[in-house]
Write a protein that holds these residues in place. Structure first.
Motif, PDB file in Angstrom:
ATOM      1  N   LYS A   1      -0.924  -3.002   3.466  1.00  0.00           N
ATOM      2  CA  LYS A   1       0.520  -2.804   3.445  1.00  0.00           C
ATOM      3  C   LYS A   1       1.014  -3.283   2.092  1.00  0.00           C
TER       4      LYS A   1
ATOM      5  N   GLY B   1      -7.359  -4.278   3.056  1.00  0.00           N
ATOM      6  CA  GLY B   1      -6.573  -5.409   2.557  1.00  0.00           C
ATOM      7  C   GLY B   1      -6.460  -5.397   1.044  1.00  0.00           C
TER       8      GLY B   1
ATOM      9  N   PHE C   1      -5.299  -4.777  -2.872  1.00  0.00           N
ATOM     10  CA  PHE C   1      -4.222  -4.559  -3.827  1.00  0.00           C
ATOM     11  C   PHE C   1      -4.852  -3.888  -5.057  1.00  0.00           C
TER      12      PHE C   1
ATOM     13  N   ALA D   1      15.386   2.154  -1.653  1.00  0.00           N
ATOM     14  CA  ALA D   1      14.978   0.804  -2.083  1.00  0.00           C
ATOM     15  C   ALA D   1      14.361   0.007  -0.923  1.00  0.00           C
ATOM     16  N   PRO D   2      15.043  -0.127   0.225  1.00  0.00           N
ATOM     17  CA  PRO D   2      14.387  -0.845   1.327  1.00  0.00           C
ATOM     18  C   PRO D   2      13.198  -0.105   1.922  1.00  0.00           C
TER      19      PRO D   2
ATOM     20  N   GLY E   1      10.610  -0.945  -0.471  1.00  0.00           N
ATOM     21  CA  GLY E   1      10.368  -2.386  -0.386  1.00  0.00           C
ATOM     22  C   GLY E   1       9.561  -2.771   0.843  1.00  0.00           C
ATOM     23  N   GLN E   2       9.790  -2.066   1.938  1.00  0.00           N
ATOM     24  CA  GLN E   2       9.072  -2.406   3.171  1.00  0.00           C
ATOM     25  C   GLN E   2       7.812  -1.571   3.357  1.00  0.00           C
ATOM     26  N   ASN E   3       7.475  -0.818   2.313  1.00  0.00           N
ATOM     27  CA  ASN E   3       6.193  -0.094   2.281  1.00  0.00           C
ATOM     28  C   ASN E   3       5.977   0.765   3.521  1.00  0.00           C
TER      29      ASN E   3
ATOM     30  N   GLN F   1      -1.531   2.659   7.761  1.00  0.00           N
ATOM     31  CA  GLN F   1      -2.167   1.606   8.549  1.00  0.00           C
ATOM     32  C   GLN F   1      -2.190   1.970  10.031  1.00  0.00           C
ATOM     33  N   ALA F   2      -1.116   2.618  10.487  1.00  0.00           N
ATOM     34  CA  ALA F   2      -1.089   3.039  11.892  1.00  0.00           C
ATOM     35  C   ALA F   2      -2.235   4.018  12.163  1.00  0.00           C
TER      36      ALA F   2
ATOM     37  N   ARG G   1      11.273   5.015  11.579  1.00  0.00           N
ATOM     38  CA  ARG G   1      11.417   3.708  10.906  1.00  0.00           C
ATOM     39  C   ARG G   1      12.306   3.855   9.666  1.00  0.00           C
TER      40      ARG G   1
ATOM     41  N   ASP H   1      15.820   4.072  10.787  1.00  0.00           N
ATOM     42  CA  ASP H   1      16.281   2.744  11.216  1.00  0.00           C
ATOM     43  C   ASP H   1      16.666   1.898   9.996  1.00  0.00           C
ATOM     44  N   ILE H   2      15.816   1.962   8.971  1.00  0.00           N
ATOM     45  CA  ILE H   2      16.095   1.189   7.748  1.00  0.00           C
ATOM     46  C   ILE H   2      17.356   1.714   7.072  1.00  0.00           C
TER      47      ILE H   2
END
Lengths: 317, 426
Positions: free
Chosen positions: B185, B239, B241, B388-389, B392-394, B401-402, B420, B423-424
């Protein structure tokens, strides 16, 4: 706890009306007022650095502020109802509990074992006592880099080692599933923090009178019996304090989680502090993050009050 | 000359001197190029500029990408913000929303006429009837591969998804992986995922009216392809980066990766054999015809509404984009920062760096790939504040990932991802 009359003079010098509490009392200051006078600067400092930001956080949680520097309308308890109806909040709360419990168990077990060993006399014990503190001294960022490298599939040592020992057939990703990521993180964090707990337990062990152990030994008690009947009960007060302090410290751990997994994979290590950070600075929902912070603060405050009451009751008994 | 005349002259000179000192315009630049060698190169450039422009003084304060999203709005609210601030596209809307960013459209037009700015770079900052930053350098992803490993397997760089899947499968053997794809993430995974989307005609996150266009069969296909290739990645890639992928590539464990650059890591940790370092455009879906990529145009925003500071800003940026200076600026990190101007791409100051010379063919390919760069949420002028959010929340990597970690069907995961986003956005 401050006992009534703690300022009563115990010497002739202290009883001198011109010196100490009596002198001030004669000038019109009661004992209570005097105590208040002494603690006022500290209380003022606390109010400035703790209470004021807390009030601001509560105020923020009642508004609709998304970014720093942008005003927000008053929305009452809307943020709280949103947060409480959000599955992510409860899931993160559950993960926080797992995180705290896991750390408490692993750290206590490691620290107790290390402290019992370091309490013995053997050549090099002084060096060992210093050596064990090293993991605690290492900065978090360095801890994360070291462990990410050790656990990596590209040149990391842990996978080949476990394969050589026959514990693994093929390399695994330690941060590739929710369960393994949480377990690995708990182990890393425990590795980092257990020296602190070791130090506390070691200090408590040195306060246990040696003659108790000696007497039990002469009565024929074995090592396990002496540990169970003498050491363990006498360690209880220290372990109780560590439980409270450790829980609060563990609950608020953010850096090691964020730097290692950023709350992933798939939210598997997203504890409440991570959720608060993400909501505030990744989701740009400052007010909602403040609401989560307030709820988390209340939860921790409730725990601290309950734990200290329980300890006071135990001391009384 | 009499004493009186001399005194008057001296006084006049002093007065003029103090007058010019008073007229000096100071610009505070915040940037996030924190590594010491980059800070040093920026300082060299600032010293040169300040010496050549006595009426302007530009100072730098390096910042941290991890903190700047919270720090810059707070500093601006407190009146201590910078005059100039580096940005990536999804950072600009945040400052624009708090009313801190100045429109630099006219200035960008002038620069474009003189230097021919990359359209996609300008496009990332063009919305709401303005241009909100001046593009300075570009970063575009490519497929980096070990030529030796591909040749040994009888493979060429793949051009289509079917070729890509076959190649990664063939290259995945004992302890070696055909590709290193992240499924963490984070922004790196967002970027990698978007590469699949733009190469399958699913580049748009938004419809023209601001509703979401994410939930569509093309996006689901893109996720399915990313998940299929992810199976040929190292187990710990969930995991990862940026640095983990580069380490995997440099160690030879991964035969290929998607990355902005690997040149510095490859040079220092991977043997540095330029002839063995392959770079190619990212393969596209079998039905598509063009190779696209994600591109990040880094830019500088003007945050002061003081007319004198605007003039100083324009003078400074004009100077920086001059080909004689621009290459030195880009080479604060050789092989990573790509030019956004046509004359900068040809500048001697850029190509004369030893590392750039050594990897010239690779860098030329990187520049060519960057021409088809896009960025999620900043395509076709359809930019909405919720990006932006969402970034930001990837959310893009949450969806991957799901699929990869939780085994959710790609179509269902994409539908959840759009929910999602909605919602954001609310």
């Amino acid at each position: 706890m401050i006992k009534r009359g703690f300022l009563r003079p115990r010497s002739k010098k202290a009883a001198d009306p011109g010196v100490g509490g009596n002198g001030l009392r004669r000038r019109g200051l009661s004992e209570r007022k005097l105590a208040l006078l002494f603690v006022t600067p500290a209380l003022g400092l606390l109010a400035l650095t703790l209470l004021w930001p807390l009030i601001l956080a509560v105020d923020l949680s009642l508004r609709d502020v998304r970014f720093i520097g942008k005003p927000g309308a008053f929305v009452g308890l809307e943020n709280y109802s949103d947060v409480l109806s959000e599955a992510r909040f409860w899931q993160s709360g559950l993960r926080s509990l797992i995180w705290v419990a896991g750390n408490a168990v692993v750290q206590t077990a490691l620290a107790l074992a290390a402290a019992l060993v370091l309490h013995q006399s053997f050549p090099g014990v002084q060096i060992a006592r210093i050596w064990v503190l090293l993991t605690w001294i290492v900065p978090t960022v360095v801890v994360v880099i070291i462990w990410r490298w050790l656990l990596s599939n590209s040149g990391g040592m842990i996978n080949p080692l476990l394969m050589q020992l026959g514990l693994l057939e093929a390399p695994v990703g330690f941060f590739s599933s929710r369960q393994s990521a949480m377990t690995t993180l708990i182990l890393i964090n425990s590795w980092r923090w257990f020296p602190f707990v070791t130090l506390m337990i070691l200090a408590a062990l040195t306060r246990i009178p040696g003659d108790l152990d000696e007497a039990a030994r002469m009565d024929g008690a074995g090592a396990w019996q002496r540990f169970r009947r003498i050491t363990w009960p006498l360690l209880q007060p220290t372990l109780s304090v560590l439980l409270v302090v450790g829980t609060l410290l563990s609950f608020n751990v953010f850096d090691i989680i964020w730097l290692t997994t950023a709350g992933g994979p798939s939210g598997g290590t997203q504890t409440l502090p991570v959720l608060i950070y993400e909501t505030a600075f990744k989701g740009y929902e400052l007010s909602r993050a403040a609401a989560i912070s307030v709820l988390t603060g209340l939860l921790l405050m409730g725990f601290a009050i309950a734990a200290s009451r329980s300890m006071t009751r135990e001391e009384g008994a | 000359m009499t004493y009186k005349t001399t005194s008057s002259l001296t006084f006049s000179i002093l007065l003029l001197g103090s007058g010019s000192a008073l007229a000096q315009t100071e610009l505070m630049l915040w940037h996030m190029e924190q590594p010491p060698h980059r800070v040093e190169r920026v300082q060299e450039l600032l010293d040169a500029f300040n010496a050549a422009h006595p009426d302007i003084v530009v100072k730098q304060e390096p910042q941290n990408w991890g903190e700047i999203y919270a720090k810059a709005p707070a500093a601006l609210a407190a009146g201590n913000g910078p005059d100039l601030l580096f940005a990536i596209p999804d950072f600009a809307p945040i400052l624009k929303e708090i009313g801190a960013v100045q429109d630099v459209g006219a200035f960008v037009g002038t620069l474009d006429a003189k230097h021919d700015l990359l359209d996609s770079a300008v496009g990332s900052y063009s919305y709401d009837n303005g241009v909100w930053a001046v593009p300075l350098y570009n970063m575009a992803m490519s497929l980096w591969y070990h030529k030796g490993a591909f040749e040994a397997a009888g493979l060429a760089a793949p051009k289509t998804w079917s070729e890509w899947q076959a190649a990664t499968e063939k290259l995945t053997t004992d302890g070696k992986y055909g590709i290193g794809l992240p499924a963490s993430k984070g922004l790196y995974t967002d970027q990698v995922v978007y590469n699949f989307m733009v190469n399958n005609g699913a580049s748009e996150l938004y419809n023209a009216d601001g509703t979401f266009a994410f939930d569509n069969p093309k996006t689901a296909e893109s996720y399915a392809m990313a998940a299929a290739l992810q199976k040929f990645s190292p187990p710990d890639s969930a995991g990862w980066f940026w640095g983990d992928a580069e380490a995997c590539f440099a160690s030879g464990t991964c035969a290929s990766i998607l990355q902005f650059t690997t040149i510095t890591t490859y040079e220092t940790q991977g043997g540095g054999d330029a002839a063995n370092l392959g770079v190619a455009p990212i393969p596209h879906a079998d039905g598509e015809s063009q190779h696209n990529t994600i591109a990040y145009a880094n830019a500088v925003m003007l945050l002061s509404d003081d007319p004198a500071k605007r003039v100083a800003f324009e003078t400074f940026i004009s100077w920086l984009l001059e080909p004689a200076n621009y290459g030195r600026f880009l080479n604060m990190e050789p092989g990573l920062f790509l030019p956004v101007t046509a004359d900068g791409a040809k500048a001697d100051s850029f190509w004369n760096d030893p590392l750039v010379q050594k990897y010239k063919p690779q860098i030329e390919t990187m520049i060519a790939n960057s021409a088809n760069g896009m960025l999620f949420g900043f395509t076709n002028g359809r930019t909405f504040p919720s990006i932006a959010p969402i970034s930001g929340q990837n959310v893009l990597s949450e969806v991957l990932q799901a699929v990869v970690i939780d085994g959710v069907d790609p179509a269902a995961a994409v539908t959840d991802g759009q929910a999602r986003m909605q919602d954001i956005a609310q």
